[in-house]
Design an enzyme around this catalytic site. Structure first.
Site, PDB file in Angstrom:
ATOM      1  N   CYS A 176     -45.404  19.852  82.860  1.00 49.38           N
ATOM      2  CA  CYS A 176     -46.824  20.199  82.775  1.00 49.38           C
ATOM      3  C   CYS A 176     -47.531  19.310  81.753  1.00 49.38           C
ATOM      4  O   CYS A 176     -47.791  18.140  82.033  1.00 49.38           O
ATOM      5  CB  CYS A 176     -46.975  21.686  82.464  1.00 49.38           C
ATOM      6  SG  CYS A 176     -48.642  22.327  82.780  1.00 49.38           S
ATOM      7  N   HIS A 200     -43.802  24.079  86.762  1.00 47.30           N
ATOM      8  CA  HIS A 200     -42.867  24.615  85.766  1.00 47.30           C
ATOM      9  C   HIS A 200     -41.565  25.018  86.462  1.00 47.30           C
ATOM     10  O   HIS A 200     -41.390  26.184  86.849  1.00 47.30           O
ATOM     11  CB  HIS A 200     -43.469  25.838  85.067  1.00 47.30           C
ATOM     12  CG  HIS A 200     -44.569  25.532  84.110  1.00 47.30           C
ATOM     13  ND1 HIS A 200     -44.359  25.359  82.763  1.00 47.30           N
ATOM     14  CD2 HIS A 200     -45.895  25.350  84.314  1.00 47.30           C
ATOM     15  CE1 HIS A 200     -45.520  25.089  82.168  1.00 47.30           C
ATOM     16  NE2 HIS A 200     -46.463  25.074  83.086  1.00 47.30           N
ATOM     17  N   GLU A 233     -38.750  25.630  85.338  1.00 53.10           N
ATOM     18  CA  GLU A 233     -37.896  26.559  84.582  1.00 53.10           C
ATOM     19  C   GLU A 233     -38.002  27.994  85.086  1.00 53.10           C
ATOM     20  O   GLU A 233     -37.064  28.792  84.941  1.00 53.10           O
ATOM     21  CB  GLU A 233     -38.227  26.504  83.084  1.00 53.10           C
ATOM     22  CG  GLU A 233     -39.589  27.031  82.687  1.00 53.10           C
ATOM     23  CD  GLU A 233     -40.680  25.968  82.660  1.00 53.10           C
ATOM     24  OE1 GLU A 233     -41.691  26.162  81.959  1.00 53.10           O
ATOM     25  OE2 GLU A 233     -40.517  24.950  83.364  1.00 53.10           O
TER      26      GLU A 233
END
Length: 557
Positions: free
Chosen positions: A398, A525, A527
């Site tokens: 990001c 993102h 994750e």
């Protein structure tokens, strides 16, 4: 629907989220379908506007919900996909009741906490608990509810009352209460103290909720005499007093619960013994033991803004953990405050400046995670430049991707004033701009949020290969600013390639530097969708590159 309520006492931060997740894991291993709800008693409607220093990371769901980080634990442990409504806040409840009052739904009645707020809480829980979250049709068998905060907090009182009413209305066979408490050991005396738990349980009982199980947090395993004392004073059978003592990693917690037959006590309370099977946690056992036996480490430089609180980047650290274990390594994260790398820090804080650069240069790879605001940006740019010039594997997420674009524009294109309009609204060389998908005036829910599709521009790029040669991938987003489409051609001509874009081709999603071992930036993102045993592709690529194994891995795909 059967409900398992997890409450907390004595102090906050005892690990109610991990306990609730682990209870879900054990019940799921018994063959039951499980869903989760997190109740946060704060007045914010969601976690989106809260500082990571204040509340840890903001976890983003597929539907764009910005929620408490505990929902990330639920998704990772249970491998489910939750919705924004699985996170209940005081703000959401009051807003829904006030909206109804404004529409005249209460027919002129005086609107009160009881029954209107409590009814709204019960209705919300019952309607959300039947939403399937595991990809199957029909509602789950059990809903695990975690009540945030500690018993006795003023703000959680309406929820306690609503849950008391809910337990009464659904019946004792459908409601199980697990109270997480602390059993400390005082240094001088060396004795396990039960009094804090006694007081906490007494307060819970006074509010109308009687715990069926106690989950006692302690540094060392509980003595049998401590369990008997707790049983006597808290009116809980000794067999229902679970001990969640400190363990090497959180994957041991479901195993701890299983070894103490927590599932039997819960299933007995829920009258669920007939249809369940003994829990099979072989995969969890192997994962926990594998991690404990790992000896080799990989040093990762995490250059961010919120490094003072590890929970600010909880999903990032979990994704690194999942990727490292897949490579038979333990992660050694070097936390570097981005502002310590800047030139001004050399004058004002020379020791911190030197230590930050030593950490950065000793790491096998560099990761710059997401964030907002201009603090530390110059330090992140220096970290990205170091990684690019020194051929050190780099992953920008990001803001980290935007940083790499700004650095490349300044260093390679010669655009010395290249910047993001987030940091300098008057910049004459905007390489990162506000993309018109949200509002400039409202803070909450104005971003590009939730799951979006990224299309790979070429099958030859590293990222596409890491996603197992996929043509596209769905990942979660949380941002307002993006790479300026007008600068893309110049950047690509200079060697930095945008290998992933959205369906319009105007939003840059993935960048790579082909001349570099691993220099990757992603606007999304990744994750948030990393799971134990299923590491996120960009994180796995970073660790493989850091250990010189990337090319060998890609050749096998």
């Amino acid at each position: 629907m059967k409900y398992v309520l997890v409450t907390g006492g004595v102090v906050s931060g005892l690990g109610k989220g991990v306990t609730a997740s682990s209870v879900g894991v054990v019940l799921k291993a018994c063959g039951l379908r499980v869903t989760s709800i997190k109740i946060d008693p704060y007045l914010n409607t969601d976690a989106g506007t809260m500082s990571p220093f204040e509340h840890g990371e903001v976890f983003v769901l597929d539907d764009g919900g910005e929620v408490d980080l505990d929902l990330g634990n639920y998704e990772r442990f249970l491998d489910v996909t939750l919705t924004r409504d699985n996170n209940i806040t005081t703000g959401k409840i009051y807003q829904s009741v006030i909206d109804k009052e404004r529409k005249g739904d209460y027919l002129g009645k005086t609107v009160q906490v009881v029954p209107h707020i409590t009814d709204a809480i019960k209705d919300w829980i019952q309607s959300v608990s039947i939403i399937p979250v595991d990809g199957k049709d029909g509602p789950a068998d059990v809903c695990v509810i975690e009540l945030g905060g500690t018993v006795g907090d003023i703000e959680s009182m309406p929820f306690i009352e609503a849950l008391r009413q809910l337990s009464y209305s659904v019946g004792q066979d459908n409601f199980c209460i697990i109270h997480v408490s602390l059993v400390p050991v005082l240094g001088v005396v060396g004795e396990q103290k039960t009094k804090p738990t006694q007081h906490s349980v007494r307060e819970l009982r006074a509010l109308g909720l009687t715990p069926h199980l106690l989950a006692c947090r302690s540094a060392k395993p509980l003595l049998q005499s401590t369990k008997e004392k707790l049983s006597l004073f808290c009116h809980v059978p000794a067999g229902n007093i679970l001990n969640i003592h400190d363990v090497p990693n959180i994957w041991h917690v479901p195993l701890l619960l299983q070894s103490q037959n927590a599932h039997e006590a819960i299933l007995k309370q829920l009258n669920f013994q007939i249809i369940s099977r003994p829990p099979c946690l072989q995969e969890w056992t192997e994962r926990a033991e594998t991690y404990d036996n790992l000896t080799d480490t990989v040093k990762i430089a995490m250059v961010g803004k919120y490094t003072g609180l590890a929970d600010s980047y909880l999903s990032v650290t979990k994704a690194l953990l999942h990727a490292c274990i897949a490579c038979s390594l333990k992660p050694s994260i070097e936390w570097i405050a981005a502002s310590d790398l800047e030139d001004t820090a050399e004058k004002e804080r020379p020791e911190e400046h030197l230590a930050a650069w030593v950490k950065l240069k000793s790491a096998a790879c560099v990761l710059v995670p997401g964030g907002f605001g201009d603090r530390g940006v110059l330090g992140m740019i220096l970290a990205a430049k170091y990684a690019r010039e020194s051929q050190v594997p780099y992953l920008g997420i990001c803001l980290g991707m935007q940083i790499s674009v700004i650095e490349f524009a300044r260093s390679i294109l010669g655009l010395k004033r290249a910047n993001s309009t987030e940091f300098d609204s008057e910049t004459t060389e905007p390489v990162v701009i506000f993309m018109p998908e949200g509002s400039r005036t409202h803070m909450g829910s104005t971003m590009r949020l939730g799951s979006r599709t990224t299309f790979f521009q070429t099958p030859d790029c590293i990222t596409s290969k890491l996603y197992r040669n996929s043509r596209f991938v769905d990942e979660r987003h949380r941002h307002r600013y993006e790479v300026n489409p007008e600068i893309v051609d110049r950047i690509e001509d200079a060697g930095l390639k945008f290998t992933g874009k959205d369906e319009s081709g105007k939003r840059m999603e993935v960048l790579e530097l082909p001349s570099h071992p691993y220099y990757v930036g992603v606007q999304f993102h990744p994750e948030f969708k990393s799971r134990p045993g299923k590491p996120s592709a960009p994180f796995l690529g970073l660790i493989l590159a850091a250990t010189g194994k990337l090319q060998k891995y890609l050749n096998k795909l």
